[in-house]
Design a protein around this motif. Structure first.
Motif, short mmCIF file in Angstrom:
data_model
loop_
_atom_site.label_atom_id
_atom_site.label_comp_id
_atom_site.label_asym_id
_atom_site.label_seq_id
_atom_site.Cartn_x
_atom_site.Cartn_y
_atom_site.Cartn_z
N GLN A 1 0.81 -1.21 0.00
CA GLN A 1 0.00 0.00 0.00
C GLN A 1 0.85 1.27 0.00
N GLY A 2 1.99 1.22 0.65
CA GLY A 2 2.85 2.40 0.67
C GLY A 2 3.31 2.78 -0.73
N ARG A 3 3.70 1.79 -1.52
CA ARG A 3 4.12 2.06 -2.90
C ARG A 3 2.94 2.56 -3.72
N MET A 4 1.78 1.92 -3.55
CA MET A 4 0.60 2.36 -4.30
C MET A 4 0.27 3.82 -4.00
N LYS B 1 -9.63 -2.54 -10.57
CA LYS B 1 -10.95 -3.18 -10.40
C LYS B 1 -11.28 -3.36 -8.92
N CYS B 2 -10.94 -2.39 -8.13
CA CYS B 2 -11.06 -2.49 -6.66
C CYS B 2 -11.53 -1.14 -6.12
N ILE B 3 -12.57 -1.16 -5.30
CA ILE B 3 -13.14 0.09 -4.81
C ILE B 3 -12.14 0.87 -3.95
N ASP B 4 -11.38 0.17 -3.10
CA ASP B 4 -10.43 0.87 -2.24
C ASP B 4 -9.36 1.59 -3.05
N ALA B 5 -8.84 0.91 -4.07
CA ALA B 5 -7.82 1.53 -4.91
C ALA B 5 -8.42 2.68 -5.71
N ALA B 6 -9.64 2.50 -6.23
CA ALA B 6 -10.29 3.56 -7.01
C ALA B 6 -10.52 4.81 -6.16
N LEU B 7 -10.93 4.62 -4.92
CA LEU B 7 -11.12 5.77 -4.03
C LEU B 7 -9.80 6.47 -3.77
N ALA B 8 -8.74 5.71 -3.60
CA ALA B 8 -7.42 6.32 -3.40
C ALA B 8 -6.99 7.10 -4.64
N MET B 9 -7.24 6.53 -5.82
CA MET B 9 -6.88 7.20 -7.07
C MET B 9 -7.66 8.49 -7.23
N ALA C 1 -5.48 7.72 -16.92
CA ALA C 1 -4.33 6.81 -16.78
C ALA C 1 -4.70 5.79 -15.73
N GLY C 2 -4.12 4.60 -15.83
CA GLY C 2 -4.48 3.56 -14.88
C GLY C 2 -3.32 2.72 -14.39
N VAL C 3 -2.37 2.42 -15.26
CA VAL C 3 -1.27 1.53 -14.90
C VAL C 3 -0.43 2.10 -13.76
N PHE C 4 -0.38 3.42 -13.66
CA PHE C 4 0.45 4.10 -12.67
C PHE C 4 0.15 3.64 -11.25
N VAL C 5 -1.07 3.20 -10.98
CA VAL C 5 -1.46 2.89 -9.60
C VAL C 5 -0.60 1.77 -9.01
N PHE C 6 -0.26 0.79 -9.84
CA PHE C 6 0.61 -0.30 -9.40
C PHE C 6 1.96 -0.28 -10.12
N PHE C 7 1.97 0.24 -11.35
CA PHE C 7 3.09 0.13 -12.27
C PHE C 7 3.35 -1.35 -12.59
#
Length: 306
Positions: free
Chosen positions: A18-21, A47-55, A237-243
Motif C-alpha cells: 500500500q505504501g508504494r501504491m 478493479k477495486c473500490i479501495d484503490a479507485a477511491l485512493a486514485m 491513466a491507470g497503470v500508474f497505480v501499481f506500475f
C-alpha cells in the motif's frame, strides 16, 4: 483484521504494498495538479473500490472503465461520472440505458459515422433520461483506433451525432505508441503529440459549431512526462497505480515502485533441466508479455526476494 505472515497465506496470492501504491498515486496527482488539468483515472487496472477511491483522492470522482460491468460495480459504490472508453455498439445500449436510469452520467465513445448513426437510432428507441453524451475518439499516433485530427470524417461523425440528438461532448485519445518510446525526450515528445493533435481536433469541432467542451487524453507514460497540457481538460491513466515491468522497461518507473507482486510456493524441481516448479501458472503471473518487445524481456516476471 487478522494479520498473517507470507508463509501462512494460501498461494498463489496477490500482494499489494500500500505504501508504494499511495506513493504512485501521489506522483500522478501532483503531476496533474502542477499542469492544472482534471483527472479521470482508469480503474480497469485495479478493479477495486479501495484503490479507485485512493486514485480519486478519497471520495468518488470521475473515472474511466473498460467494461459496463465495471461501470455497474463502481456505480454501486457511489461513482456516478463514468467514461466507458471502448467503442459503443448497439447491443450494449440497453445496459447503457439502465446505468443512465440509475443516475450515472455515463459518456460513451466512437470513431465512425456508422457507429454514430447506430448510437442515435438506439438512443431514439430506448427510454433514456436525457441526451446521450459521446466523445469522438481521435487517432493521435497511428497505434490503434480513432479518427485523424484533420480528417473530414471528424466533422461527419459530429454532424451525424448532433442530427440524431446525441451530444458531441468532445474528443478523447490514448497514446498507445507511448509504450514504444525510450527515454525522457521520446516520452515528452509523445505527450506533446498526444496533446496537440487532440486539441486540434476539438478546435475543428468548435469551429464547426459543436461545443465539444471535453478534451480527454491518457496513458501513464504521457501523463507523467507531459510538460504542457494546455487545451486538455482531463487525463486518463491507470497503470500508474501499481506500475509494472513494462513501465519500468520504458523508464517511467523503477522496479522498486511496482506495488503488486505474486506470492507462490515451490512445489517441485526438475534438477536435470534446471527447473523450479511453483503453484502459479501464467494466469496467476499475468499473461501480459509486454516486455517481449523491450531490450530486456522479463518473461512472466522477476523473482523477488523476501
Amino acid at each position: 483484521m487478522t494479520t498473517r505472515t507470507l508463509l501462512e497465506l494460501e498461494t498463489p496470492a496477490l500482494l499489494l504494498e500500500q505504501g508504494r501504491m499511495k506513493s504512485n498515486i501521489a506522483r500522478m496527482r501532483n503531476q496533474l495538479a502542477r499542469l492544472r488539468v482534471g483527472f479521470r483515472p482508469h480503474v480497469k487496472t485495479a478493479k477495486c473500490i479501495d484503490a479507485a477511491l485512493a486514485m480519486s483522492g478519497g471520495a468518488p470522482g470521475p473515472i474511466t472503465v473498460s467494461t459496463l460491468r465495471e461501470a455497474d460495480y463502481f456505480a454501486g459504490h457511489g461513482f456516478t461520472d463514468i467514461l466507458y472508453a471502448v467503442g459503443i455498439t448497439p447491443n450494449k445500449m440497453e445496459h447503457v440505458a439502465a446505468l443512465l436510469k440509475r443516475g450515472v452520467r455515463l459518456t460513451v465513445i466512437l470513431d465512425s459515422a456508422e457507429a454514430a448513426q447506430a448510437l442515435a437510432q438506439s438512443a431514439a428507441r430506448l427510454p433514456i433520461p436525457g441526451p446521450i453524451q459521446a466523445l469522438i475518439e481521435i487517432d493521435c499516433d497511428g497505434h490503434r483506433a480513432g479518427i485523424l485530427p484533420e480528417s473530414a470524417d471528424l466533422l461527419a461523425v459530429a454532424q451525424t451525432l448532433a442530427a440524431g440528438g446525441v451530444v458531441v461532448a468532445g474528443v478523447m485519445t490514448h497514446a498507445g505508441a507511448s509504450y514504444e518510446c525510450r527515454g525522457d525526450s521520446e516520452l515528452q515528445a509523445m505527450a506533446e503529440q498526444e496533446r496537440s493533435r487532440t486539441v486540434r481536433a476539438a478546435e475543428r469541432l468548435r469551429h464547426a459549431g459543436h461545443a465539444a467542451p471535453v478534451v480527454s487524453v491518457g496513458s501513464t507514460p504521457t501523463a507523467l512526462f507531459a510538460q504542457d497540457l494546455a487545451g486538455v481538460t482531463e487525463v486518463r491513466a491507470g497503470v500508474f497505480v501499481f506500475f509494472d515491468l513494462v513501465m519500468a522497461g520504458l523508464g517511467v518507473c523503477r522496479v522498486d515502485d511496482i506495488a503488486v507482486s505474486v506470492l507462490t510456493t515451490v512445489i517441485g524441481h526438475q534438477r536435470d533441466k534446471g527447473w523450479t516448479i511453483v503453484d502459479a501458472g501464467w494466469m496467476a503471473m499475468s499473461r501480459d508479455r509486454g516486455t517481449a518487445a523491450q531490450p530486456i524481456d522479463q518473461g512472466f516476471g522477476l523473482v523477488c526476494d523476501a
